[in-house]
Write a protein that holds these residues in place. Structure first.
Motif, short mmCIF file in Angstrom:
data_model
loop_
_atom_site.label_atom_id
_atom_site.label_comp_id
_atom_site.label_asym_id
_atom_site.label_seq_id
_atom_site.Cartn_x
_atom_site.Cartn_y
_atom_site.Cartn_z
N LYS A 233 3.72 106.10 57.92
CA LYS A 233 3.65 106.43 56.49
C LYS A 233 4.90 105.97 55.75
CE LYS A 233 2.52 110.08 53.21
NZ LYS A 233 2.15 111.51 53.03
N ARG A 236 4.46 102.35 55.19
CA ARG A 236 3.41 102.11 54.19
C ARG A 236 3.96 102.35 52.79
NH1 ARG A 236 -0.66 106.17 53.74
NH2 ARG A 236 -0.17 106.60 55.93
N GLN A 237 4.68 103.44 52.61
CA GLN A 237 5.24 103.76 51.30
C GLN A 237 6.34 102.77 50.91
OE1 GLN A 237 6.36 107.86 51.95
NE2 GLN A 237 4.49 108.63 51.01
N LYS A 240 4.40 99.55 49.83
CA LYS A 240 3.47 99.64 48.70
C LYS A 240 4.11 100.11 47.40
CE LYS A 240 -0.83 100.12 51.28
NZ LYS A 240 -2.06 100.91 51.50
N ARG A 241 5.31 100.65 47.47
CA ARG A 241 5.95 101.14 46.25
C ARG A 241 6.28 99.97 45.32
NH1 ARG A 241 11.89 103.41 47.09
NH2 ARG A 241 11.97 102.89 44.87
N ASP A 245 11.06 99.09 49.38
CA ASP A 245 12.21 99.90 49.81
C ASP A 245 12.78 99.27 51.09
OD1 ASP A 245 14.03 101.77 50.67
OD2 ASP A 245 12.72 103.50 50.42
N ASN A 272 -4.50 100.60 57.20
CA ASN A 272 -4.42 99.67 56.07
C ASN A 272 -5.23 98.40 56.22
OD1 ASN A 272 -1.99 101.08 54.58
ND2 ASN A 272 -1.36 100.93 56.72
#
Length: 300
Positions: A233, A236-237, A240-241, A245, A272
């Motif tokens: 996660k 993924r974050q 996708k942000r 990052d 995904n």
């Protein structure tokens, strides 16, 4: 053993491909041998040379990678603590996913490198309930065995449920349970919580008004319960942000590459429907991209 690499290292200037080719394919023990051999041959610290030759996200990723894993965690903890607002997620990751012996080694490495203890610096840069939680997590030496006490699991699942129901998230019993119980015992407690109350403890913790302490508890439980799902996660974050990052991307790939990155990649694909290396390649560029993709097991 590794002396034949060094013509690529001496005066390499901008030969970043040589850096990737040499370092990204070597395990921790081999990287350590390379550092020792380089210093013996050239009377120069390889890490300092790398820092002077490279830049940006690529330099940061290579620097994190070449460090001894224990020293790497010490550096990551120090960087997280010294941010204007302490990045408690990084401290939670380190304290909750490493074994008791590994965490103890990180604390020793931190003290050797920074001349302060990890818990001392944490206490100085955090306040209130977050401080209580983080200091407890880094200082406790958990039992690492596989035994389970079913009666205790039932009792402590009820304690956690009552605290969450009453929104007493900072209750000392909550911190005690999460910071001292073995991971095996906590898994039994979390499973009993779900069975008895029809919802996972991690889902029950986060409501629309969740504050930073609730979020920190949520990260603790996720890291203890299923670190692979947690790190998937995070990746993924990070990807996708709005605006990748890079810090999180580098941290997870570098720290998990020699642990469970293969499993995390599989989870990422299931979640995904795209391979992690393809997603990383799409969101990064240049030597930084090449280095991460190599660590992920696929070269351009």
């Amino acid at each position: 053993m590794f002396y034949f690499f060094f013509p690529f290292l001496v005066g390499w200037g901008t030969d970043e491909k040589a850096v990737i080719s040499i370092l990204a394919h070597r395990n921790a023990a081999q990287r350590y041998e390379i550092r020792l051999a380089y210093e013996e041959l050239y009377r120069e610290d390889l890490i300092k040379r790398l820092e002077s030759e490279l830049s940006g996200d690529f330099e940061k990723a290579v620097y994190r990678w070449i460090l001894d894993p224990t020293d790497r965690y010490a550096v990551l903890a120090h960087v997280a603590i010294k941010k204007p607002e302490t990045d408690y997620n990084v401290i939670v990751e380190i304290s909750s996913t490493l074994s008791p012996e590994e965490l103890l080694a990180v604390r020793r490495a931190y003290q050797l490198r920074y001349k302060h203890s990890l818990e001392e610096d944490l206490a100085a840069h955090t306040t209130g309930d977050i401080r209580k939680l983080l200091v407890a997590l880094v200082t406790t030496y958990r039992y690492d065995g596989g035994e389970i006490n079913a009666k205790m699991a039932k009792s402590e699942a009820d304690i956690l449920h009552d605290a969450i129901k009453d929104k007493a998230f900072n209750h000392e019993e909550v911190i005690r349970i999460l910071s001292t119980r073995s991971k095996t015992q906590l898994m039994a407690t979390f499973n009993r919580y779900r069975d008895d109350h029809g919802i996972s403890i991690s889902k029950n913790l986060l409501d629309d008004g969740a504050d930073d302490f609730q979020k920190a508890l949520h990260v603790v439980i996720r890291c203890l319960n299923d670190p692979k799902k947690y790190f998937e996660k995070v990746l993924r974050q990070a990807i996708k942000r709005a605006g990748t990052d890079e810090d999180a991307l580098t941290r997870v790939i570098v720290t998990r590459a020699e642990r469970d990155l293969k499993d995390i990649k599989e989870l990422y694909y299931k979640k995904n429907s795209v391979h992690l290396e393809h997603a990383v390649a799409k969101e990064t560029s240049g030597d930084y991209k090449a280095f991460l993709v190599t660590l992920l097991g696929q070269e351009d």
